[in-house]
Design an enzyme around this catalytic site. Structure first.
Site, PDB file in Angstrom:
ATOM      1  N   ARG A  75      17.198 -44.280 -10.159  1.00 57.39           N
ATOM      2  CA  ARG A  75      16.327 -43.144 -10.461  1.00 57.39           C
ATOM      3  C   ARG A  75      15.691 -42.577  -9.182  1.00 57.39           C
ATOM      4  NH1 ARG A  75      14.837 -42.941 -16.251  1.00 57.39           N
ATOM      5  NH2 ARG A  75      16.603 -44.034 -17.114  1.00 57.39           N
TER       6      ARG A  75
ATOM      7  N   ARG B  47      14.097 -47.935 -25.119  1.00 58.76           N
ATOM      8  CA  ARG B  47      13.081 -48.820 -24.533  1.00 58.76           C
ATOM      9  C   ARG B  47      12.299 -49.453 -25.679  1.00 58.76           C
ATOM     10  NH1 ARG B  47      11.309 -44.060 -20.519  1.00 58.76           N
ATOM     11  NH2 ARG B  47      13.056 -44.234 -19.073  1.00 58.76           N
TER      12      ARG B  47
ATOM     13  N   ARG C 115       5.209 -48.313 -14.575  1.00 65.00           N
ATOM     14  CA  ARG C 115       5.556 -48.077 -15.984  1.00 65.00           C
ATOM     15  C   ARG C 115       6.241 -49.298 -16.577  1.00 65.00           C
ATOM     16  NH1 ARG C 115       9.182 -42.909 -17.398  1.00 65.00           N
ATOM     17  NH2 ARG C 115      10.853 -44.299 -16.743  1.00 65.00           N
TER      18      ARG C 115
HETATM   19  N1  GDP Z   1      20.087 -32.406 -19.546  1.00 65.77           N
HETATM   20  C1  GDP Z   1      19.290 -33.174 -20.280  1.00 65.77           C
HETATM   21  N2  GDP Z   1      18.463 -34.048 -19.706  1.00 65.77           N
HETATM   22  C2  GDP Z   1      17.668 -34.788 -20.503  1.00 65.77           C
HETATM   23  C3  GDP Z   1      17.660 -34.668 -21.896  1.00 65.77           C
HETATM   24  N3  GDP Z   1      16.751 -35.516 -22.408  1.00 65.77           N
HETATM   25  C4  GDP Z   1      16.196 -36.146 -21.353  1.00 65.77           C
HETATM   26  N4  GDP Z   1      16.753 -35.716 -20.208  1.00 65.77           N
HETATM   27  C5  GDP Z   1      16.420 -36.102 -18.840  1.00 65.77           C
HETATM   28  O1  GDP Z   1      17.022 -37.343 -18.563  1.00 65.77           O
HETATM   29  C6  GDP Z   1      16.274 -37.992 -17.559  1.00 65.77           C
HETATM   30  C7  GDP Z   1      16.069 -39.429 -17.945  1.00 65.77           C
HETATM   31  O2  GDP Z   1      15.265 -39.516 -19.086  1.00 65.77           O
HETATM   32  P1  GDP Z   1      14.758 -40.928 -19.596  1.00 65.77           P
HETATM   33  O3  GDP Z   1      15.916 -41.868 -19.676  1.00 65.77           O
HETATM   34  O4  GDP Z   1      13.972 -40.735 -20.838  1.00 65.77           O
HETATM   35  O5  GDP Z   1      13.883 -41.464 -18.402  1.00 65.77           O
HETATM   36  P2  GDP Z   1      12.503 -40.997 -17.761  1.00 65.77           P
HETATM   37  O6  GDP Z   1      12.658 -39.583 -17.276  1.00 65.77           O
HETATM   38  O7  GDP Z   1      12.340 -41.946 -16.657  1.00 65.77           O
HETATM   39  O8  GDP Z   1      11.441 -41.116 -18.790  1.00 65.77           O
HETATM   40  C8  GDP Z   1      14.989 -37.196 -17.403  1.00 65.77           C
HETATM   41  O9  GDP Z   1      15.110 -36.397 -16.257  1.00 65.77           O
HETATM   42  C9  GDP Z   1      14.948 -36.319 -18.626  1.00 65.77           C
HETATM   43  O10 GDP Z   1      14.283 -35.087 -18.362  1.00 65.77           O
HETATM   44  C10 GDP Z   1      18.550 -33.706 -22.474  1.00 65.77           C
HETATM   45  O11 GDP Z   1      18.621 -33.492 -23.668  1.00 65.77           O
HETATM   46  N5  GDP Z   1      19.324 -32.989 -21.627  1.00 65.77           N
HETATM   47  N1  ADP Z   2      -1.056 -38.013 -12.410  1.00 67.03           N
HETATM   48  C1  ADP Z   2      -0.749 -39.296 -12.613  1.00 67.03           C
HETATM   49  N2  ADP Z   2      -1.349 -40.241 -11.878  1.00 67.03           N
HETATM   50  C2  ADP Z   2      -1.036 -41.544 -12.027  1.00 67.03           C
HETATM   51  N3  ADP Z   2      -0.156 -42.014 -12.925  1.00 67.03           N
HETATM   52  C3  ADP Z   2       0.477 -41.119 -13.690  1.00 67.03           C
HETATM   53  C4  ADP Z   2       0.217 -39.715 -13.573  1.00 67.03           C
HETATM   54  N4  ADP Z   2       0.991 -39.073 -14.465  1.00 67.03           N
HETATM   55  C5  ADP Z   2       1.707 -40.018 -15.122  1.00 67.03           C
HETATM   56  N5  ADP Z   2       1.401 -41.241 -14.662  1.00 67.03           N
HETATM   57  C6  ADP Z   2       2.000 -42.543 -15.058  1.00 67.03           C
HETATM   58  O1  ADP Z   2       3.288 -42.593 -14.448  1.00 67.03           O
HETATM   59  C7  ADP Z   2       4.226 -43.266 -15.295  1.00 67.03           C
HETATM   60  C8  ADP Z   2       5.422 -42.354 -15.528  1.00 67.03           C
HETATM   61  O2  ADP Z   2       5.017 -41.280 -16.342  1.00 67.03           O
HETATM   62  P1  ADP Z   2       6.005 -40.677 -17.445  1.00 67.03           P
HETATM   63  O3  ADP Z   2       5.212 -39.697 -18.221  1.00 67.03           O
HETATM   64  O4  ADP Z   2       6.650 -41.790 -18.195  1.00 67.03           O
HETATM   65  O5  ADP Z   2       7.069 -39.986 -16.499  1.00 67.03           O
HETATM   66  P2  ADP Z   2       8.435 -39.220 -16.845  1.00 67.03           P
HETATM   67  O6  ADP Z   2       8.397 -38.848 -18.298  1.00 67.03           O
HETATM   68  O7  ADP Z   2       8.431 -38.035 -15.953  1.00 67.03           O
HETATM   69  O8  ADP Z   2       9.532 -40.164 -16.527  1.00 67.03           O
HETATM   70  C9  ADP Z   2       3.478 -43.631 -16.566  1.00 67.03           C
HETATM   71  O9  ADP Z   2       3.109 -44.973 -16.508  1.00 67.03           O
HETATM   72  C10 ADP Z   2       2.261 -42.699 -16.539  1.00 67.03           C
HETATM   73  O10 ADP Z   2       1.159 -43.284 -17.192  1.00 67.03           O
END
Ligand code: GDP
Ligand code: ADP
Length: 392
Positions: A277, A173, A266
């Site tokens: 997702r 990203r 986000r």
């Molecule tokens: N099994 C596994 N899942 C991962 C790993 N790193 C990230 N993920 C998972 O992959 C999913 C997608 O992550 P990401 O593309 O960063 O998107 P986000 O969760 O929307 O921020 C999330 O559920 C993460 O917890 C890894 O090393 N192993």
């Molecule tokens: N408790 C909350 N209330 C409102 N917004 C939240 C809360 N926790 C996280 N966010 C927002 O939700 C979005 C997704 O959070 P993020 O940490 O990227 O999620 P994930 O890592 O689980 O994918 C971000 O924009 C974050 O600022």
């Protein structure tokens, strides 16, 4: 760890007592485990990768698949077989912080790898001296706030936590940096590395490959920090089956509508990816909340309130003193030593040094494919309650 048969690597130098005379090179040491003699030490030789095995039953040398991070700066060692499944290796000529290593030869993890790869496998695991804080696995659907909560922890406690940087085949990203948020890689390379046994776990998530390398977790342990893994439910299941002994936390949204709102707000995904997702989120929520896989389930409604609950689970809410840690003393070890064993304590004896040094394995945790943690090391005469005069 109970009573274990004891064999001394040093005693076997030059003449291996398995009916064969194995000539060892400088800095090589050997130890007999059942029908096999493990010779350790030629790390510069790419053909052997530091370990070769003589199999008495076939009378053949085998070069095993060597997993894990191997020790470097190797100038000989003392060895002892523990529990019939791992070789304790005390490196000579080094500091106490880098001297304890284990070569696992028949632990559960190694047995699984032998089955998987259909070949002889050994795995290195570095011994870490000091209190072992359990790694933390955080899972939950995309957009629930995992990353936000992890960032809050890392910002408030920078010296305490380290993030396990995963590998992924998804595109970065805008604000993501390679090596910080993820190791961005391509599928072919990652699949090769998976085949070579470099990953603790991996899974296909939202159409991309994600995985935690053994090294990603080791780097955090080496920095003396507690490892945080942000991985999906499939990954959590694999880690649960591993020797990592983590604490498992699942983060839920207050509602599906709120999850969708956060994901859209986000602004990092296209509509198509958001739909993917959200679809996957249903199954993840189902598995996360009903599988019994997770030790704690946290609803991320109000962010600050959720963060406080997370800190409470981790003992960071002021109820335990996290500043008082047992200091880990680093001292030089004798260059030559013999090892003896009393219960869970290994005694390093040296003719040249006045002090014996004790390696206490009674709180040993973890092991390959990660570090072996929870070890204690101290000079014997500092602890009067230790009976370290006898030898086995
Ligand atoms: N099994 C596994 N899942 C991962 C790993 N790193 C990230 N993920 C998972 O992959 C999913 C997608 O992550 P990401 O593309 O960063 O998107 P986000 O969760 O929307 O921020 C999330 O559920 C993460 O917890 C890894 O090393 N192993
Ligand atoms: N408790 C909350 N209330 C409102 N917004 C939240 C809360 N926790 C996280 N966010 C927002 O939700 C979005 C997704 O959070 P993020 O940490 O990227 O999620 P994930 O890592 O689980 O994918 C971000 O924009 C974050 O600022």
């Amino acid at each position: 760890m109970g009573e274990a048969p004891v064999l001394f690597g040093d005693d076997l130098q030059g003449s291996i007592s398995n009916g064969y005379h194995l000539k060892l090179k400088e800095y090589e040491s050997a130890i007999v485990v059942g029908n096999k003699t493990y010779v350790i030490g030629e790390f510069d030789d790419p053909a052997s990768n530091g370990v070769r095995v003589f199999d008495k039953s076939t009378r053949e040398w085998v070069i095993p698949m060597v997993l894990g991070t191997k020790p470097n700066g190797f100038m000989g060692c003392s060895m002892m077989l523990l529990n019939n499944d791992r070789i304790l290796i005390i490196k000579h000529n080094t500091k106490s912080s880098d001297c304890v290593w284990f070569l696992e030869v028949d632990t559960q993890f190694v047995q699984e790898q032998k089955k998987k790869f259909g070949t002889e496998v050994v795995c290195w695991s570095k011994g870490v001296i000091g209190d072992a804080e359990r790694p933390i696995v955080i899972s939950g659907p995309s957009g629930v706030g995992k990353g936000t909560l992890i960032n809050m922890l890392m910002e408030e406690f920078p010296a305490m936590f380290g993030f396990s940087v995963s590998h992924t085949t998804r595109a970065p990203r805008e604000k993501e940096q390679n090596g910080v948020h993820y190791h961005f890689t391509n599928r072919d390379v990652m699949e090769e590395e998976i085949k070579a046994g470099k990953f603790l776990e991996f899974a296909s998530v939202h159409g991309n490959l994600y995985g935690t390398s053994i090294e990603a977790v080791d780097v955090v342990a080496d920095a003396g920090k507690r490892c945080i893994l942000d991985i999906d439910v499939q990954g959590a299941r694999s880690v649960r089956a591993s020797s990592l002994e983590a604490i498992f936390i699942f983060i839920c949204p207050p509602s599906f509508e709120e999850l969708e709102k956060r994901l859209r707000a986000r602004g990092t995904e296209t509509e198509e990816l958001i739909q993917k997702r959200l679809n996957n989120a249903k199954a993840e929520l189902e598995q996360g909340t009903s599988s019994g896989l997770f030790d704690h389930i946290l609803v991320n409604d109000d962010l600050d309130a959720c963060y406080e609950r997370l800190k409470k689970i981790l003992g960071l809410d002021g109820s335990t003193d996290t500043t008082l840690k047992t200091p880990t003393e680093v001292f030089a070890l004798p260059t030559e030593m013999s090892l003896s064993k009393i219960d869970d304590k290994i005694i390093m004896n040296s003719e040249n040094a006045d002090q014996k040094i004790v390696l206490d394995l009674s709180c040993m945790k973890g092991g390959a494919p990660g570090r072996t943690r929870g070890l204690r090391m101290y000079p014997a005469d500092l602890r009067t309650d230790d009976n370290t005069n006898g030898s086995v």
